[in-house]
Design an enzyme around this catalytic site. Structure first.
Site, mmCIF file in Angstrom:
data_model
loop_
_atom_site.group_PDB
_atom_site.id
_atom_site.type_symbol
_atom_site.label_atom_id
_atom_site.label_comp_id
_atom_site.label_asym_id
_atom_site.label_seq_id
_atom_site.Cartn_x
_atom_site.Cartn_y
_atom_site.Cartn_z
ATOM 1 C CD GLU A 145 -3.139 -1.049 2.009
ATOM 2 O OE1 GLU A 145 -2.982 -0.505 3.106
ATOM 3 O OE2 GLU A 145 -4.232 -1.507 1.631
ATOM 4 C CD GLU B 206 -4.627 -6.015 2.151
ATOM 5 O OE1 GLU B 206 -5.385 -5.336 2.860
ATOM 6 O OE2 GLU B 206 -3.387 -5.911 2.176
HETATM 7 C C1 GLA Z 1 -4.533 -2.763 4.556
HETATM 8 C C2 GLA Z 1 -3.245 -3.497 4.614
HETATM 9 C C3 GLA Z 1 -3.278 -4.744 5.420
HETATM 10 C C4 GLA Z 1 -4.119 -4.587 6.625
HETATM 11 C C5 GLA Z 1 -5.485 -4.096 6.250
HETATM 12 C C6 GLA Z 1 -6.338 -3.861 7.469
HETATM 13 O O1 GLA Z 1 -5.263 -2.854 3.427
HETATM 14 O O2 GLA Z 1 -2.638 -3.741 3.386
HETATM 15 O O3 GLA Z 1 -1.961 -5.042 5.794
HETATM 16 O O4 GLA Z 1 -3.512 -3.679 7.469
HETATM 17 O O5 GLA Z 1 -5.379 -2.882 5.595
HETATM 18 O O6 GLA Z 1 -5.924 -2.721 8.163
#
Ligand code: GLA
Length: 689
Positions: free
Chosen positions: A151, A316
């Protein structure tokens, strides 16, 4: 051939953290995943210390062991570079690698994403860990691709370390060459800001009322974007040397102050996204989203992802409640919502869906960010839903590689997005129009795309669209205007809103008749303009039978003299001191037409344009749906796939007007039918039959 996003397969995955669990659970976990159709896992994005436990000491046994097991059971792995969380030994010894707040106070070890992209030491340490990881793990048969970092620009998308100031000066020297040019571009004559030495320039620092020179902040934002992209490229260039043919490089999420499109083009094979529609129901965000479309607003983000990669992945996908111990509190997805959100991603172009995460973490900040399984790991309702999603995926394999279809697009560009972040007048018009165009298109089942402009794009990137909205291109360059002129000349329809063309690329206002560089294309003149005030009477615009309420801002238009042959006044202000002044002028230009609308696109105005320009509800002959359902269409080999998504907690009636095949059960259907609460449908329609 790539193992995912290969145009042939719809694949499920999940995020797994071997470092969080006792080793004796690994095999059982992997086998349970496989049993419910999960064929890919993502690992290692926060596990730097498992490979370099102390400076310069490299050990591969932990992930070697895990990958060996993955290979044995037949699980495929997306391996990550671990740079989102530098180890304690690193930040302690080299505090210069840390990011800082605007006052230079360092963000210390203990959370994540606390580094900066420009520290020479961090770049060197990054180069080493990425080289070591990729050279060791990329050839492993279980590894099918790589995620860079995690991210990029999440948590913090502003950087104020010493290294950032130093790099900012280099960036500016390259851009402007001389201080004279920089002073001109930043308008430093105003408030005596003139720079006489490069060393006087810093990344923004605390200023009175947070009012740092806006032209400087615009360049600073471009600088952050360039820094982030450069950092990703540094990594992907290394990984690229080691990956097996067919393996891929991606990163996850779309975040601010970053040209995600350029990043994708320079460094990644495709984009993956992290989709958490449940934010619409979190403590902080409930108000914001409940006023709009709740979880359906995530389709707007998915449109953004699609604009970077027509077919993409979800790294995700929400599979449980969200929450950190410090913030966010959302409920567990209700029965059917995981499927709904998964199919929402698929409807917009995702062929790979990986759930965050397999087991819910029992320690640290994210104990409430639930995965598929809860703390105990026992079978549960959400695991059952994953199994059902897998069944659905098996029935829709043929849609892999199909493309989302839209004949309407909204144009965007980073210069205007970043200008709107720091200019509240610009921000106010942009916010209303962007949200309303999306909502009007959603409610009327009019598929819509985003297309990003830059100076290298040509009008061919627009040629698939009948109608293109460019709501408020405040900042414009001659190249972009040329592209718009070309698109319209070749038969396109362009719709512009108020405040177009009044700034140049530095963000300074043009000393010209408005709409500046768009005068020729629009045949419009704007002698006057004003914001609307909360206490004022509502401003009304008459466009034939429609009476539109103008909000936020109004440009009072005039038709340019001498252009009467091609231009027409279509709308007039009906009240206030500008009664009888034109509010909407259209001009035919080459084969096409441009509309200049003197206000923002409210939902009502957006709907009116879609309707009057004949692009609203393009599939009404085929399907009739209530407003609460989303319609998305993917196409491949002459077949159309209609996705119908019911975001409502109650069942709805839909009317399938032509015979279509329900892909979930293979049965043809036509006529009225009921969709259950949070229900989804994928219907195949063969136009040629
Ligand atoms: C993000 C991150 C994950 C996790 C989720 C939930 O999308 O990439 O590592 O932290 O959020 O917070």
């Amino acid at each position: 051939m790539r193992k995912i996003l290969n145009g042939n397969q719809m694949v499920l995955g999940t995020c797994y953290y071997p470092e969080h669990w006792p080793e004796h659970l690994w095999e059982e976990d992997l086998r349970r995943m496989l049993a419910c159709g999960i064929k890919v896992i993502r690992i290692a994005e926060f596990a730097w210390s498992k490979i370099e436990p102390t400076e310069g000491e490299f050990t591969y046994t932990f992930f070697d062991k895990f990958l060996e097991l993955a290979e044995k059971v037949g699980m495929q792995v997306i391996f990550c570079t671990p740079t989102a969380t530098p180890p304690a030994w690193l930040t302690e010894k080299y505090p210069e690698v840390l990011n800082a707040n605007i006052d230079g106070v360092l963000y210390r070890h203990g959370a994540r994403r606390h580094y900066n992209y420009n520290s020479p030491i961090y770049r060197e340490k990054t180069r080493i860990i990425v080289e070591k990881s990729a050279s060791h793990y990329a050839s492993h048969p279980a590894v099918i691709g790589w995620q860079i970092d995690n991210e990029i620009n999440c948590e913090k998308d502003v950087f104020y370390s010493e290294s950032d100031s130093a790099a900012f000066r280099v960036f500016l020297r390259e851009k402007y060459e001389t201080l004279e040019k920089l002073n001109r571009a930043w308008g430093t004559n105003f408030w005596n800001q003139t720079y006489t030495d490069w060393e006087e320039i810093h990344v923004p620092r605390t200023t009175y009322s947070d009012s740092t020179n806006p032209h400087e902040v615009l360049d600073y934002t471009r600088f952050i974007s360039a820094s982030a992209r450069g950092y990703v490229k540094l990594q992907s260039d290394i990984v690229r040397k080691y990956i097996k043919p067919g393996d891929f490089i991606t990163t996850n999420g779309l975040f601010g102050n970053l040209d995600n499109h350029k990043m994708r083009e320079e460094s990644l094979d495709f984009m993956t996204y992290d989709s958490y529609p449940n934010f619409a129901y979190t403590k902080e965000d409930y108000e914001r989203f409940s006023r709009t479309m709740q979880d359906r607003m995530w389709s707007k983000n998915l449109m953004e992802v699609r604009s970077t990669s027509p077919v993409f992945g979800i790294m995700e996908q929400q599979s449980g409640a969200n929450g950190w111990n410090t913030r966010m509190a959302a409920p567990t997805p209700k029965p059917g919502q995981m499927t709904l959100w998964t199919m929402q991603s698929v409807a917009h172009g995702a062929d790979f869906i990986s759930f965050f995460r397999w087991r819910t973490c029992t320690m640290g900040t994210e104990i409430y960010w639930h995965g598929i399984l809860d703390y105990s790991g026992r079978d549960n309702r959400r695991l059952q839903e994953v199994k059902d999603i897998y069944k659905k995926f098996q029935s829709i394999q043929q849609i892999a590689g199909s493309r989302y279809m839209a004949q309407v697009a909204v144009l965007k560009d980073y210069d205007n997005i970043w200008d709107a972040q720091l200019d509240v007048w610009h921000q106010d018009v942009e916010k209303v129009s962007q949200q309303s165009l999306f909502i009007a298109a959603q409610k009327s089942h009019t598929p819509m795309d985003y297309v990003y402009m830059d100076d290298e794009k040509t009008s061919t990137s627009l040629s698939d669209y009948t109608v293109v909205f460019y709501p408020h291109p405040t900042i414009l360059s001659p190249d972009r205007v040329r592209m718009l002129e070309e698109y319209v000349a070749q038969g396109g329809t362009l719709v512009l809103g108020c405040r177009s063309g009044y700034k140049d690329m530095t963000g300074q206002c043009v000393m010209d008749r408005l709409p500046g560089l768009l005068q020729n294309l629009t045949a419009v003149d704007i002698p006057e303009y004003t914001r609307t005030c909360p206490g004022d009477e509502p401003v009304l615009i008459r466009w034939e039978d429609d009476l539109l309420k103008a909000e936020v801002f109004t440009d009072q238009l005039a038709a340019q003299g001498g252009r009467e042959k091609t231009s027409r006044i279509l709308g007039m202000y009906e009240n206030c001191y500008f009664t009888g002044t034109p509010a909407l002028i259209s001009n035919s230009y080459g084969e096409g037409r441009v509309y200049y609308y003197g206000s923002v696109f409210t939902e009502q105005a957006a709907e009116t344009f879609l309707r009057k320009l004949g692009v609203k509800k393009p599939y009404k002959e085929l399907l009739e749906l209530p407003e609460g359902c989303e319609l998305a269409v993917r196409e491949k080999d002459g077949k159309q796939y209609f996705f119908v998504l019911n975001y409502k907690k109650e069942p709805v009636q839909i009317h399938v007007r032509r015979r279509m095949k329900n892909l979930y059960d293979g049965i043809d259907l036509q006529g009225w039918m009921q969709m259950e609460a949070y229900g989804t449908l994928v219907l195949e329609y063969n136009r040629n039959m």
